[in-house]
Write an enzyme that holds these catalytic residues in place. Structure first.
Site, mmCIF file in Angstrom:
data_model
loop_
_atom_site.group_PDB
_atom_site.id
_atom_site.type_symbol
_atom_site.label_atom_id
_atom_site.label_comp_id
_atom_site.label_asym_id
_atom_site.label_seq_id
_atom_site.Cartn_x
_atom_site.Cartn_y
_atom_site.Cartn_z
ATOM 1 N N ARG A 30 69.353 62.815 104.334
ATOM 2 C CA ARG A 30 70.788 62.407 104.549
ATOM 3 C C ARG A 30 71.385 62.274 103.323
ATOM 4 O O ARG A 30 70.870 61.593 102.382
ATOM 5 C CB ARG A 30 70.773 61.081 105.645
ATOM 6 C CG ARG A 30 69.993 61.543 106.852
ATOM 7 C CD ARG A 30 70.140 60.671 108.029
ATOM 8 N NE ARG A 30 69.046 60.798 108.707
ATOM 9 C CZ ARG A 30 69.474 61.793 109.950
ATOM 10 N NH1 ARG A 30 70.559 62.540 109.987
ATOM 11 N NH2 ARG A 30 68.578 62.139 110.896
ATOM 12 N N ILE A 32 74.213 60.717 101.030
ATOM 13 C CA ILE A 32 74.223 59.173 100.623
ATOM 14 C C ILE A 32 75.649 58.586 101.046
ATOM 15 O O ILE A 32 75.872 57.486 101.239
ATOM 16 C CB ILE A 32 73.819 58.737 99.075
ATOM 17 C CG1 ILE A 32 73.545 57.393 98.994
ATOM 18 C CG2 ILE A 32 75.123 59.320 98.196
ATOM 19 C CD1 ILE A 32 72.832 57.198 97.748
ATOM 20 N N GLU A 96 78.652 69.266 92.806
ATOM 21 C CA GLU A 96 78.720 68.246 92.138
ATOM 22 C C GLU A 96 77.300 68.001 91.562
ATOM 23 O O GLU A 96 76.896 67.538 90.328
ATOM 24 C CB GLU A 96 78.923 66.810 92.908
ATOM 25 C CG GLU A 96 80.495 66.820 93.073
ATOM 26 C CD GLU A 96 80.777 65.720 94.150
ATOM 27 O OE1 GLU A 96 79.767 64.991 94.404
ATOM 28 O OE2 GLU A 96 82.251 65.690 94.425
ATOM 29 N N VAL A 97 76.077 68.538 92.360
ATOM 30 C CA VAL A 97 74.709 68.522 91.778
ATOM 31 C C VAL A 97 74.445 69.820 91.356
ATOM 32 O O VAL A 97 74.259 70.583 92.540
ATOM 33 C CB VAL A 97 73.819 67.681 92.968
ATOM 34 C CG1 VAL A 97 72.513 67.626 92.550
ATOM 35 C CG2 VAL A 97 74.624 66.303 93.143
ATOM 36 N N HIS A 101 72.035 73.044 97.223
ATOM 37 C CA HIS A 101 71.727 72.364 98.329
ATOM 38 C C HIS A 101 72.686 73.106 99.481
ATOM 39 O O HIS A 101 73.968 73.443 99.281
ATOM 40 C CB HIS A 101 72.044 71.007 98.307
ATOM 41 C CG HIS A 101 73.192 70.608 97.469
ATOM 42 N ND1 HIS A 101 73.378 70.926 96.254
ATOM 43 C CD2 HIS A 101 74.639 70.329 97.981
ATOM 44 C CE1 HIS A 101 74.705 70.531 95.678
ATOM 45 N NE2 HIS A 101 75.404 70.276 96.861
HETATM 46 P P1 5GP Z 1 78.025 69.056 96.260
HETATM 47 O O1 5GP Z 1 79.460 68.734 96.117
HETATM 48 O O2 5GP Z 1 77.457 69.323 95.047
HETATM 49 O O3 5GP Z 1 78.117 70.305 97.107
HETATM 50 O O4 5GP Z 1 77.419 67.935 97.135
HETATM 51 C C1 5GP Z 1 76.591 66.928 96.391
HETATM 52 C C2 5GP Z 1 76.446 65.892 97.581
HETATM 53 O O5 5GP Z 1 75.389 65.256 97.112
HETATM 54 C C3 5GP Z 1 77.288 64.935 97.984
HETATM 55 O O6 5GP Z 1 77.760 65.089 99.252
HETATM 56 C C4 5GP Z 1 76.925 63.645 97.646
HETATM 57 O O7 5GP Z 1 77.313 62.535 98.459
HETATM 58 C C5 5GP Z 1 75.295 63.867 97.677
HETATM 59 N N1 5GP Z 1 74.748 63.016 96.653
HETATM 60 C C6 5GP Z 1 74.677 62.766 95.534
HETATM 61 N N2 5GP Z 1 73.950 61.892 95.116
HETATM 62 C C7 5GP Z 1 73.037 61.568 95.979
HETATM 63 C C8 5GP Z 1 71.832 60.724 96.217
HETATM 64 O O8 5GP Z 1 71.361 60.283 95.154
HETATM 65 N N3 5GP Z 1 71.120 60.788 97.336
HETATM 66 C C9 5GP Z 1 71.696 61.125 98.323
HETATM 67 N N4 5GP Z 1 70.933 61.180 99.465
HETATM 68 N N5 5GP Z 1 72.569 62.049 98.354
HETATM 69 C C10 5GP Z 1 73.326 62.350 97.049
#
Ligand code: 5GP
Length: 116
Positions: A30, A32, A96-97, A101
């Site tokens: 899930r 965060i 962001e990550v 995903h």
């Molecule tokens: P992006 O913007 O890269 O597509 O989405 C990254 C997602 O990872 C964001 O929705 C953010 O809330 C989630 N996220 C970032 N760090 C963590 C973490 O340490 N644990 C979890 N479960 N989600 C994370």
């Protein structure tokens, strides 16, 4: 190193997460900071930084990510009403990550895909 992404550490069990599914290719947990009642992230166990980095040899894991998303949606009871799956890629995609995903979002009407 790409292996040191926050999601790789979740996959390896080094930091906690609410894991909803795992198998030999993918892990789902899930988000965060959920933006919908169901907000699950599905990641490859082996780091692929972005969708743009995926190659033909990643087709099995890419397919697994989508199938697992559908299975989790069914298990969460949101398949009937519907849901959204989303991948952000690199800077303009808002990623962001940098560990590929897939976002599974549902549990309420999500509205149009983007603000115009
Ligand atoms: P992006 O913007 O890269 O597509 O989405 C990254 C997602 O990872 C964001 O929705 C953010 O809330 C989630 N996220 C970032 N760090 C963590 C973490 O340490 N644990 C979890 N479960 N989600 C994370």
């Amino acid at each position: 190193m790409p292996e040191d992404t926050i999601f790789a550490r979740i996959v390896r069990g080094e930091i906690p997460a609410d894991i909803v599914y795992r198998d030999d290719l993918v892990t789902a947990f899930r988000d965060i900071h959920p933006i919908a009642p169901t907000h699950v992230l599905i990641v490859p166990n082996r780091v692929i930084p972005t969708l743009a980095d995926a190659t033909a040899s990643d087709e099995a894991v890419l397919g697994r990510m989508l199938r697992v998303a559908a299975d989790i949606a069914a298990g969460e009871g949101i398949a009937q009403d519907g849901y959204r799956v989303m991948i952000n890629c690199r800077d303009h995609g808002g990623q962001e990550v940098y560990h590929l995903h897939l976002h599974l979002l549902g549990g309420r009407p999500l509205g149009p895909m983007m603000r115009r």
